[in-house]
Design an enzyme around this catalytic site. Structure first.
Site, PDB file in Angstrom:
ATOM      1  N   SER A  63       0.801  -1.240   0.000  1.00 37.22           N
ATOM      2  CA  SER A  63       0.000   0.000   0.000  1.00 37.22           C
ATOM      3  C   SER A  63       0.826   1.278   0.000  1.00 37.22           C
ATOM      4  O   SER A  63       0.260   2.364  -0.181  1.00 37.22           O
ATOM      5  CB  SER A  63      -0.949   0.016   1.191  1.00 37.22           C
ATOM      6  OG  SER A  63      -1.974  -0.918   0.988  1.00 37.22           O
ATOM      7  N   LYS A  66       0.321   3.394  -2.934  1.00 44.41           N
ATOM      8  CA  LYS A  66      -0.862   4.265  -3.072  1.00 44.41           C
ATOM      9  C   LYS A  66      -0.475   5.744  -3.009  1.00 44.41           C
ATOM     10  O   LYS A  66      -1.161   6.590  -3.564  1.00 44.41           O
ATOM     11  CB  LYS A  66      -1.879   3.920  -1.978  1.00 44.41           C
ATOM     12  CG  LYS A  66      -2.479   2.516  -2.145  1.00 44.41           C
ATOM     13  CD  LYS A  66      -3.280   2.094  -0.929  1.00 44.41           C
ATOM     14  CE  LYS A  66      -3.889   0.705  -1.108  1.00 44.41           C
ATOM     15  NZ  LYS A  66      -4.536   0.203   0.109  1.00 44.41           N
TER      16      LYS A  66
HETATM   17  O1  DON Z   1      -4.903  -4.763  -1.687  1.00 45.88           O
HETATM   18  C1  DON Z   1      -4.353  -5.274  -0.734  1.00 45.88           C
HETATM   19  O2  DON Z   1      -4.974  -5.838   0.153  1.00 45.88           O
HETATM   20  C2  DON Z   1      -2.845  -5.187  -0.636  1.00 45.88           C
HETATM   21  N1  DON Z   1      -2.249  -5.251  -1.942  1.00 45.88           N
HETATM   22  C3  DON Z   1      -2.412  -3.919   0.008  1.00 45.88           C
HETATM   23  C4  DON Z   1      -2.963  -3.708   1.392  1.00 45.88           C
HETATM   24  C5  DON Z   1      -2.036  -2.984   2.277  1.00 45.88           C
HETATM   25  O3  DON Z   1      -0.853  -2.922   2.071  1.00 45.88           O
HETATM   26  C6  DON Z   1      -2.619  -2.396   3.520  1.00 45.88           C
HETATM   27  N2  DON Z   1      -1.631  -1.630   4.244  1.00 45.88           N
HETATM   28  N3  DON Z   1      -1.156  -1.749   5.313  1.00 45.88           N
END
Ligand code: DON
Length: 313
Positions: A63, A66
């Site tokens: 994430s 993002k």
């Molecule tokens: O979409 C997802 O669930 C993962 N690729 C990213 C989620 C994530 O990194 C949440 N952060 N802490």
């Protein structure tokens, strides 16, 4: 202030807690990472990078991507992006779907998964997914000053194979007519941006623009305009850790963005960009040891954005 010493002391003080927290097993490829990895990299606008531990080892930024995609989506769409995604903390887990129906497919903020799916869609714009991925890859390589930055296709596939939740979010948003591109195209970019493999050193160098009014102070490359950098920092502080954002602000006091690969990126305006990595997570998907390391650095430097000059020592 001896920053290398602060980084070294922080690493040495916390090293015996390596392995704390739990790995992100919902993405099978991430469950295979060595839980004892621990890295810190602190980059300052004068071009210095202070590192400790596994700071040159690439990991899945998840994430944290993002933040970069938001900066680029804003550059492409301008303020119109905010018609499609909000700017408020959600108070819910990163992959929650509950607010989407009530709020008519407009995600609360760009850092929850639903919000990032929308910013990814706007980042793709009308170019198609492959051009968008190539653009992001080239940009991150340039910012990191390192052509070794790459996408771990195995992680991307693993996440796609286990991607029912993100598909649900994307189809739900699409049902409100709020995606410009087909769901699978948007997700193909989203899964690959999450699967960027970068080291703490590369991440810290890449992110200096956030601490320097949108311009990389080393190369002079403009990433976004100053007000956008300021606003991205504001959103990182308020939303960067989902339902753990308040706690992170309370303990650390840096704008930050977590990833379930165990990385945390922090930006301290005017001072530094810091990347930490330890794969074990707390319940909100924030690296447990990483947050401890940033808290210690905040106390040692007096750099919490809530500190006055008198706190500095
Ligand atoms: O979409 C997802 O669930 C993962 N690729 C990213 C989620 C994530 O990194 C949440 N952060 N802490």
């Amino acid at each position: 202030m001896n920053l290398q010493q602060i980084v070294d002391d922080t690493w040495n003080t916390l090293a015996d807690q390596r392995g704390c927290g739990t790995l992100a097993t919902y993405i099978p490829a991430l469950a295979e990472v060595d839980p004892n990895k621990f890295a810190i990299a602190l980059a300052t606008p004068d071009g210095a990078v202070h590192c400790a531990g596994d700071a040159d080892e690439p990991f899945s930024i998840q994430s944290i991507s993002k933040v970069f995609v938001l900066a680029q989506a804003l550059e492409r769409q301008g303020p119109a992006l905010w018609d499609a995604v909000g700017r408020e903390p959600s108070g819910d887990p990163f992959n929650s779907i509950v607010q989407l129906e009530r709020e008519k497919g407009i995600p609360r903020n760009p850092f929850i998964n639903s919000g990032a799916i929308v910013t990814t869609d706007r980042f793709i714009d009308d170019r198609g997914p492959e051009d968008a991925v190539t653009d992001l890859l080239q940009r991150l390589r340039r910012m990191a000053r390192d052509d070794a930055v790459t996408i771990d296709e195995r992680v991307a596939r693993s996440e796609s194979d286990a991607g029912a939740r993100n598909r649900s979010l994307a189809f739900f948003i699409a049902d409100f007519g709020r995606l410009l591109n087909p769901v699978e195209e948007v997700l193909s970019v989203y899964f690959r941006q999450c699967a960027f493999a970068m080291s703490c050193r590369q991440l810290a160098e890449t992110s200096l623009f956030l601490a320097s009014d949108g311009t990389d102070p080393v190369s002079g490359q403009v990433m976004c305009d100053p007000i956008r950098a300021r606003r991205i920092n504001a959103l990182m502080l308020l939303c960067g850790h989902y339902d753990n954002s308040g706690q992170f602000a309370f303990e650390v006091g840096f704008p930050g963005k977590s990833g379930v690969g165990g990385g945390i990126l922090a930006s301290i305006p005017g001072k530094a960009a810091i990347a930490v990595w330890s794969p074990g997570l707390n319940r909100s998907g924030t690296s447990m040891l990483g947050a401890m390391a940033l808290g210690r650095i905040a106390r040692q430097t007096g750099w919490s954005v809530f500190s006055g000059e008198s706190m500095r020592h």
